[in-house]
Design an enzyme around this catalytic site. Sequence first.
Site, PDB file in Angstrom:
ATOM      1  N   SER A 143     -17.968 -15.935  -4.684  1.00 33.08           N
ATOM      2  CA  SER A 143     -17.579 -14.562  -4.387  1.00 33.08           C
ATOM      3  C   SER A 143     -16.352 -14.170  -5.190  1.00 33.08           C
ATOM      4  O   SER A 143     -15.508 -15.018  -5.522  1.00 33.08           O
ATOM      5  CB  SER A 143     -17.273 -14.420  -2.893  1.00 33.08           C
ATOM      6  OG  SER A 143     -16.643 -13.198  -2.604  1.00 33.08           O
ATOM      7  N   TYR A 156     -12.141 -17.279   4.380  1.00 35.43           N
ATOM      8  CA  TYR A 156     -13.291 -17.162   3.487  1.00 35.43           C
ATOM      9  C   TYR A 156     -12.866 -17.271   2.026  1.00 35.43           C
ATOM     10  O   TYR A 156     -13.473 -18.007   1.239  1.00 35.43           O
ATOM     11  CB  TYR A 156     -13.980 -15.830   3.749  1.00 35.43           C
ATOM     12  CG  TYR A 156     -15.128 -15.507   2.833  1.00 35.43           C
ATOM     13  CD1 TYR A 156     -16.354 -16.144   2.967  1.00 35.43           C
ATOM     14  CD2 TYR A 156     -14.994 -14.540   1.834  1.00 35.43           C
ATOM     15  CE1 TYR A 156     -17.424 -15.840   2.137  1.00 35.43           C
ATOM     16  CE2 TYR A 156     -16.047 -14.224   0.996  1.00 35.43           C
ATOM     17  CZ  TYR A 156     -17.263 -14.881   1.147  1.00 35.43           C
ATOM     18  OH  TYR A 156     -18.315 -14.578   0.312  1.00 35.43           O
ATOM     19  N   LYS A 160     -13.976 -20.115  -0.633  1.00 39.79           N
ATOM     20  CA  LYS A 160     -14.693 -19.780  -1.857  1.00 39.79           C
ATOM     21  C   LYS A 160     -13.924 -20.217  -3.105  1.00 39.79           C
ATOM     22  O   LYS A 160     -14.531 -20.612  -4.111  1.00 39.79           O
ATOM     23  CB  LYS A 160     -14.989 -18.278  -1.905  1.00 39.79           C
ATOM     24  CG  LYS A 160     -16.081 -17.836  -0.947  1.00 39.79           C
ATOM     25  CD  LYS A 160     -17.403 -18.542  -1.230  1.00 39.79           C
ATOM     26  CE  LYS A 160     -18.548 -17.948  -0.440  1.00 39.79           C
ATOM     27  NZ  LYS A 160     -19.838 -18.683  -0.674  1.00 39.79           N
TER      28      LYS A 160
END
Length: 262
Positions: A143, A156, A160
């Site tokens: 991402s 998150y 990532k």
Amino acid sequence: MDTDGGWDFTGRVALVTGGTKGIGARIAQAFLGAGARVVVCGRTTPRVLPAAGGRSAVFVAADVRDPAAAGALVAEAAERFGRLDALVNNAGGSPDADAATVSPRFVEKIVALNLLAPFYVSQAAHRVMRAQESGGSIVNIGSVSAHDPQPGTAAYSAAKAGLLNLTRALALEWAPMVRVNHITTGPVHTPDAAAVYGAGGAASVAGVIPMRRMAVPGDIARACLFLASGLSGYVSGADLAVHGGGEFPARYLAVKAADGAM
């Protein structure tokens, strides 16, 4: 390994984690359409399986955050079809959460899904692929949050970012038999986009992307086919940006808005 064959995956086997819906389902369809036999996984049995070219994917129930389940998933795919040529670590995601108040349990679950699970599945896939004359290819779906975190995405984004560096580390260790690459995805327009961005939010997001549209799942799927194919036989440890050119800087947008040009 993977030095020829182009887009033809006939006789090859692909495993797509989280491949029962959204981007993962489109990735599975792309591999099926290219001739591959495809295994998808998830925690619950889907009502409809990805299909293309008159064939459907095979579903295996698995929680890839569990190392034993991840290993069993890969073992079942390899035993069923006799080989494993491509792994796409697609399962991931996170709701927004305030970093100041989020619970340790939430952080653990997000890191487990977005970083540890790809590690566990990749380890198991490597054991199969390294024994094959043609080796194999692993593609990690990342991402833009790994590069440019947004508010509400601390756990998150950290996971990532770890996935991107995991990709590079595995590419170093597992060459030449197993290639490992990463795709940096930007905003993707899926059926859930309205719930994420609001009724008109997707159009607003598209306005800050140089390509003037959000990605669609097929954009990500085609990138996966390329990285798993012989067309990228010398590509390993790469970060392929599939984000439409990124996003215009906030200062640029502010100036354009002040000038009435946006």
